[in-house]
Design a protein around this motif. Structure first.
Motif: not given
Length: 106
Positions: A7, A12-13, A15-17, A21
């Motif tokens: 990431f 950012t990580g 938010k994406q993961f 998760t």
């Protein structure tokens, strides 16, 4: 050993993961189970040493263990140790969080 960016940043990580998760990723032909447990990234070998099932198909318990979906073998996300010593341990991959991103060492 090689280093790979997962990431662009921890934010950012997350938010994406998001926390809770888990997913199978493949880097350099190595199958890895990537987990976000309590907003911390962990990576272990994706294959259960007992019979080879994908740990990414399992669950993560409140103790921070990835639980194999077949026979409930439990592996500590930090050490890779199987909780009851019923089989071998899983390999743990180091995750590095820096200003420039989140990386994994293979």
């Amino acid at each position: 050993m090689s280093r790979h960016k997962l990431f662009d940043s921890k934010e950012t990580g997350l938010k994406q993961f998001p926390s809770g998760t888990k997913a199978k990723i493949v880097i350099e032909g190595v199958s890895i189970c990537l987990v976000n447990f309590n907003d911390q990234f962990h990576a272990v070998s994706n294959s259960c040493p007992h019979l080879g099932d994908s740990l990414a198909n399992g669950t993560v318990n409140y103790l921070g263990e990835i639980v194999c979906p077949w026979h409930s073998y439990r592996f500590n996300l930090n050490s890779g140790e199987e909780s009851m010593r019923r089989c071998g341990d899983v390999r743990v991959f180091k995750i590095i969080e820096e200003d420039g991103g989140v990386y994994i060492n293979i």
